[in-house]
Design an enzyme around this catalytic site. Sequence first.
Site, PDB file in Angstrom:
ATOM      1  N   ASP A 138       0.841  -1.205   0.000  1.00 36.04           N
ATOM      2  CA  ASP A 138       0.000   0.000   0.000  1.00 36.04           C
ATOM      3  C   ASP A 138       0.871   1.247   0.000  1.00 36.04           C
ATOM      4  OD1 ASP A 138      -2.932   1.172   0.899  1.00 36.04           O
ATOM      5  OD2 ASP A 138      -1.284   2.290   1.821  1.00 36.04           O
ATOM      6  N   TYR A 195       2.808  10.117  -0.534  1.00 28.85           N
ATOM      7  CA  TYR A 195       3.919   9.554   0.236  1.00 28.85           C
ATOM      8  C   TYR A 195       5.256   9.840  -0.441  1.00 28.85           C
ATOM      9  CZ  TYR A 195       0.273   6.665   2.489  1.00 28.85           C
ATOM     10  OH  TYR A 195      -0.839   6.213   3.140  1.00 28.85           O
ATOM     11  N   LYS A 229      -3.083   5.817  -4.062  1.00 22.48           N
ATOM     12  CA  LYS A 229      -4.179   6.736  -3.758  1.00 22.48           C
ATOM     13  C   LYS A 229      -4.004   8.069  -4.470  1.00 22.48           C
ATOM     14  CE  LYS A 229      -3.780   4.854   0.906  1.00 22.48           C
ATOM     15  NZ  LYS A 229      -2.371   4.432   0.742  1.00 22.48           N
ATOM     16  N   HIS A 248      -7.947   9.721  -1.495  1.00 18.43           N
ATOM     17  CA  HIS A 248      -7.239   9.727  -0.218  1.00 18.43           C
ATOM     18  C   HIS A 248      -8.035  10.384   0.916  1.00 18.43           C
ATOM     19  CE1 HIS A 248      -2.804   9.357   1.186  1.00 18.43           C
ATOM     20  NE2 HIS A 248      -3.626   9.096   2.186  1.00 18.43           N
TER      21      HIS A 248
END
Length: 282
Positions: free
Chosen positions: A46, A51, A76, A112
């Site tokens: 994931d 990120y 996401k 998200h």
Amino acid sequence: MNQVPTIKLNNGTLMPQLGFGVWQVPDAEAERAVGTALEAGYRSIDTASVYGNEAGTGKGIAASGIAREELFVTTKLWNGPSRKWKRSAVLRAFDDSLAKLGLDHVDLYLIHWPRPMRDDFVSIWKTFEEIAASGRAKAVGVSNFRPADLERIAAESPLVPAVNQIELHPLFPQAELRAVHAERGIATEAWSPLGQGKELLTLPAVTEIAAKYGRSAAQVVLRWHLQLGNVVIPKSVTPARIRENADVFGFELDAADVAALEALGAGAAGRRIGPDPAVFDV
């Protein structure tokens, strides 16, 4: 890790119930961390656009040599900064994520955050319908959505989110939202399943249960999630801890222990440690 159960999402896609999360893992470390997780037997990874480690994650996947059909990859859409997202921007963001990952499809693509103050997640979801229909995402879902947000989607789209990834741990068990998911056929996925920091894992109620089973506190909490039916994605960059978090299938908590852990979050609000989806807009 060959014992990891799968859950069947509402479109028939099978998803491992235990995966590996890379939140807060720097891109330069993601390849090694993902490689370690895959060596330990994880098959679900994931990540997310925000990120900043999709490229490193993709390198770890590619270097593993594991056949693509054996893996379940989630990313996401970071629906920020503060503006309304148009169809073209959503499609471009999805293409960018695939390019960074080095993949031609993902298994799960999530919105998200709902950011309800913008009133645009339904229009974003309409573009997700297209992405799902194209086959470039085997399933689509949401993250951090509240019951009211899920109701909006149900009222305006025939496509039910396959997953809602939410903050969920014994200090914030989200019983009401889990019940809504069960009613609508949405899988519950927990981010920060172990909480943050060591607070949860040092509580006597947790450590006493861990001692009873001869397991670590983290293993007990992950086992609690699995027995509730949650999908969990613990994250770590420490190889020993990555392997420990995978070793949660050789024991089972009794009903009293499951209830005792859930009771830690008793109260109207529980103990949220992340942003409140009602007001989060970054």
